[in-house]
Design an enzyme around this catalytic site. Structure first.
Site, short mmCIF file in Angstrom:
data_model
loop_
_atom_site.label_atom_id
_atom_site.label_comp_id
_atom_site.label_asym_id
_atom_site.label_seq_id
_atom_site.Cartn_x
_atom_site.Cartn_y
_atom_site.Cartn_z
N GLU A 85 -15.28 -19.08 -1.59
CA GLU A 85 -16.01 -18.07 -0.83
C GLU A 85 -17.46 -18.28 -1.24
OE1 GLU A 85 -15.20 -15.84 1.45
OE2 GLU A 85 -13.07 -16.35 1.45
N THR A 131 -23.11 -24.05 -8.36
CA THR A 131 -24.37 -23.61 -7.75
C THR A 131 -25.40 -23.29 -8.84
OG1 THR A 131 -25.34 -21.71 -6.62
CG2 THR A 131 -23.23 -21.34 -7.62
N ASP A 132 -26.67 -23.37 -8.47
CA ASP A 132 -27.73 -22.96 -9.43
C ASP A 132 -27.72 -21.45 -9.65
OD1 ASP A 132 -28.73 -22.15 -6.96
OD2 ASP A 132 -30.69 -23.13 -7.18
N GLU A 133 -27.01 -20.71 -8.77
CA GLU A 133 -27.06 -19.23 -8.88
C GLU A 133 -26.39 -18.73 -10.16
OE1 GLU A 133 -26.39 -17.15 -5.18
OE2 GLU A 133 -27.00 -18.90 -4.01
N TYR A 156 -20.61 -13.23 -6.30
CA TYR A 156 -20.43 -14.65 -5.96
C TYR A 156 -20.76 -15.52 -7.16
CZ TYR A 156 -21.91 -19.29 -4.33
OH TYR A 156 -22.10 -20.65 -4.21
N ARG A 220 -36.41 -19.83 -2.73
CA ARG A 220 -35.26 -20.71 -2.84
C ARG A 220 -35.73 -22.15 -2.77
NH1 ARG A 220 -33.70 -16.56 -4.31
NH2 ARG A 220 -31.86 -15.35 -3.67
N ASN A 255 -39.07 -16.98 1.20
CA ASN A 255 -38.31 -16.79 2.45
C ASN A 255 -39.23 -16.60 3.65
OD1 ASN A 255 -35.92 -17.00 1.06
ND2 ASN A 255 -35.58 -14.79 0.92
P1 NAD Z 1 -18.52 -22.89 3.10
O1 NAD Z 1 -18.28 -21.41 3.01
O2 NAD Z 1 -19.24 -23.45 4.27
O3 NAD Z 1 -17.11 -23.65 3.06
C1 NAD Z 1 -16.08 -23.29 2.18
C2 NAD Z 1 -14.80 -24.00 2.62
O4 NAD Z 1 -13.76 -23.63 1.70
C3 NAD Z 1 -14.34 -23.59 4.03
O5 NAD Z 1 -13.93 -24.74 4.76
C4 NAD Z 1 -13.14 -22.68 3.75
O6 NAD Z 1 -12.16 -22.72 4.78
C5 NAD Z 1 -12.60 -23.27 2.44
N1 NAD Z 1 -11.83 -22.28 1.67
C6 NAD Z 1 -12.23 -21.02 1.33
N2 NAD Z 1 -11.24 -20.40 0.65
C7 NAD Z 1 -10.23 -21.30 0.53
C8 NAD Z 1 -8.95 -21.26 -0.10
N3 NAD Z 1 -8.51 -20.15 -0.70
N4 NAD Z 1 -8.17 -22.36 -0.05
C9 NAD Z 1 -8.61 -23.49 0.58
N5 NAD Z 1 -9.79 -23.58 1.20
C10 NAD Z 1 -10.60 -22.51 1.17
O7 NAD Z 1 -19.21 -23.28 1.74
P2 NAD Z 1 -20.37 -24.35 1.43
O8 NAD Z 1 -21.67 -23.74 1.66
O9 NAD Z 1 -20.01 -25.63 2.09
O10 NAD Z 1 -20.18 -24.51 -0.15
C11 NAD Z 1 -19.24 -25.44 -0.68
C12 NAD Z 1 -19.28 -25.39 -2.19
O11 NAD Z 1 -20.59 -25.72 -2.64
C13 NAD Z 1 -18.97 -24.01 -2.76
O12 NAD Z 1 -18.18 -24.20 -3.91
C14 NAD Z 1 -20.32 -23.43 -3.10
O13 NAD Z 1 -20.24 -22.53 -4.17
C15 NAD Z 1 -21.09 -24.68 -3.48
N6 NAD Z 1 -22.56 -24.63 -3.26
C16 NAD Z 1 -23.06 -24.24 -2.04
C17 NAD Z 1 -24.44 -24.24 -1.83
C18 NAD Z 1 -25.03 -23.88 -0.48
O14 NAD Z 1 -26.26 -23.82 -0.35
N7 NAD Z 1 -24.25 -23.68 0.55
C19 NAD Z 1 -25.30 -24.60 -2.87
C20 NAD Z 1 -24.74 -24.98 -4.10
C21 NAD Z 1 -23.38 -24.99 -4.28
P1 TYD Z 2 -28.63 -17.23 1.86
O1 TYD Z 2 -28.74 -18.26 2.94
O2 TYD Z 2 -27.60 -16.14 2.01
O3 TYD Z 2 -28.44 -18.03 0.50
P2 TYD Z 2 -28.45 -17.49 -1.06
O4 TYD Z 2 -28.35 -16.03 -1.07
O5 TYD Z 2 -27.22 -18.14 -1.61
O6 TYD Z 2 -29.73 -18.01 -1.64
O7 TYD Z 2 -30.04 -16.51 1.69
C1 TYD Z 2 -31.22 -17.25 1.41
C2 TYD Z 2 -32.33 -16.25 1.17
O8 TYD Z 2 -32.60 -15.56 2.40
C3 TYD Z 2 -31.97 -15.18 0.16
O9 TYD Z 2 -33.13 -14.87 -0.62
C4 TYD Z 2 -31.57 -13.99 1.00
C5 TYD Z 2 -32.43 -14.14 2.26
N1 TYD Z 2 -31.81 -13.63 3.50
C6 TYD Z 2 -32.54 -12.74 4.32
O10 TYD Z 2 -33.68 -12.36 4.02
N2 TYD Z 2 -31.94 -12.27 5.46
C7 TYD Z 2 -30.68 -12.66 5.83
O11 TYD Z 2 -30.17 -12.18 6.89
C8 TYD Z 2 -29.97 -13.59 5.01
C9 TYD Z 2 -28.59 -14.04 5.37
C10 TYD Z 2 -30.59 -14.04 3.85
#
Ligand code: NAD
Ligand code: TYD
Length: 350
Positions: A85, A131-133, A156, A220, A255
């Protein structure tokens, strides 16, 4: 290394990682395990889904028996775990789902790998995508290093941090060859439009308000998703067991500045007079516990693996906007049904 399990391959980053591995390593068998939640979409992979080395497994990482069965059946040599998630706002309304997927799901994978590999670690790798978070929030200066203590603030990031601790524990306790990488915010094609950039592209296109949290001053560090996929490829092949790498874009944006840049690009591409969509900017109640700033110190990955981002932000951002504008059908499919309820719940009355 022949049989690789990639979890979450139908999601945003996972689909780019699966595509890269399927195309670049024809001698690997790539197994994409995904339960297809709202964020998972097999359309993301339709260009490679008939390749002979690609296999899709529909299944849930929360189902421990099922995970054990597939490890037994396919005898994976490597795991790249992305399924999660991933949206902070959803974690604020439903933290327990994040414990189930991100924490328990990870531990089920670790248990299956430990049982099936049974101490024969030669040629095995478990790679956790984090994640860096997890490092918490920075003030106006400084950057996260691999040694920065974990200090998560959102459900998260707390769930991701917890999962990472389990991964390290399996390395330290059982000797499992694990790797972790912590990446900054990704942008690019196929991101679900609950995240800032695709959400705002959609809203600008449809002349809907742009909900900026708080004052829009949070910072970010944005990385093009294919650069992340390349870093994952390198780390998977080159990192030593127990190693950790931070991955970042060297590309910090407040942002509000990012949103103004997006508006400028969108107005130009939509043929609207410059600045037309600025009036869509709407400041709304801030996200609870909103981390002020994330930034990555990329020294380790640059020095040890020679990796740095290839895609310049101007180019990547334009490419991203073009992709969403050209893929209206993808957008319409993912924003129908449950998305409408989500949007109402998250933004109405904010
Ligand atoms: P996303 O939400 O787009 O995709 C998540 C995928 O995981 C989906 O295909 C979903 O169906 C699958 N999934 C969720 N719950 C599941 C379960 N119980 N069993 C099997 N599959 C399941 O996420 P994303 O943005 O592609 O992120 C992918 C990974 O990278 C995550 O672990 C996230 O923490 C990490 N990450 C994301 C970012 C970012 O900017 N998006 C940055 C750093 C790290
Ligand atoms: P997001 O894409 O949800 O990534 P993360 O929270 O993992 O960094 O959000 C990026 C930044 O944008 C974050 O500071 C929250 C802000 N944000 C808004 O201001 N409005 C929005 O509707 C959303 C989704 C994010």
């Amino acid at each position: 290394m022949r049989k690789i399990l990639i979890t979450g391959g139908a999601g945003f980053i996972g689909s780019h990682v699966v595509r890269r591995f399927v195309n670049n390593y024809p001698d690997y068998e790539i197994y994409n395990l995904d339960s297809l939640t709202y964020a998972g979409n097999l359309e993301n992979l339709k260009d490679i889904d008939s390749k002979p080395n690609y296999h899709f497994i529909k299944g849930d990482i929360e189902d421990a028996d099922f995970i054990m069965e597939i490890f037994q059946k396919y005898q994976f040599d490597g795991v790249i775990h992305l399924a999660a998630e991933s949206h902070v706002d959803r974690s604020i309304t439903n933290p327990m789902q994040f414990v189930h997927t991100n924490v328990l799901g990870t531990v089920h994978l670790l248990n299956a790998a430990r049982t099936i590999w049974n101490g024969n670690w030669e040629g095995k790798k478990y790679y956790q995508i984090s994640t860096d978070e997890v490092y918490g929030a920075l003030g106006d200066t400084g950057a996260f290093q691999e040694t920065t203590p974990y200090n998560p603030h959102s459900p998260y990031s707390a769930a991701k941090a917890s999962a990472d601790h389990f991964v390290r524990a399996y390395h330290d306790t059982y000797g499992m060859p694990t790797i972790i990488s912590n990446c900054s915010n990704n942008y690019g094609p196929n991101q679900f439009p609950e995240k800032l950039i695709p959400l705002f592209i959609n809203n600008i296109k449809n002349n809907k308000p742009l909900p900026v949290y708080g004052k829009g001053i949070n910072v970010r560090d944005w990385l093009y998703v294919e650069d992340h996929a390349e870093a994952i490829d390198l780390i998977f092949h080159k990192a030593k067991p127990g190693d950790t790498y931070n991955i970042g874009g060297n590309n910090e944006w407040r942002n509000i500045d990012l949103i103004k840049k997006l508006i400028e690009i969108m107005d130009r591409k939509l043929g609207r007079p410059e600045g037309t969509s600025l009036n869509l900017i709407t400041y709304v109640t801030d996200r609870a516990g909103h981390d002020l700033r994330y930034a990555i110190d990329p020294t380790k990955i640059k020095n040890e693996l020679g990796w740095q981002p290839k895609v310049k932000f101007d180019e990547g951002f334009e490419k991203t906007v073009d992709w969403y504008l050209a893929n209206e059908e993808w957008f319409n499919n993912v924003t129908s049904g449950a998305y409408v309820d989500y949007y109402k719940k998250m933004y109405e009355g904010r």
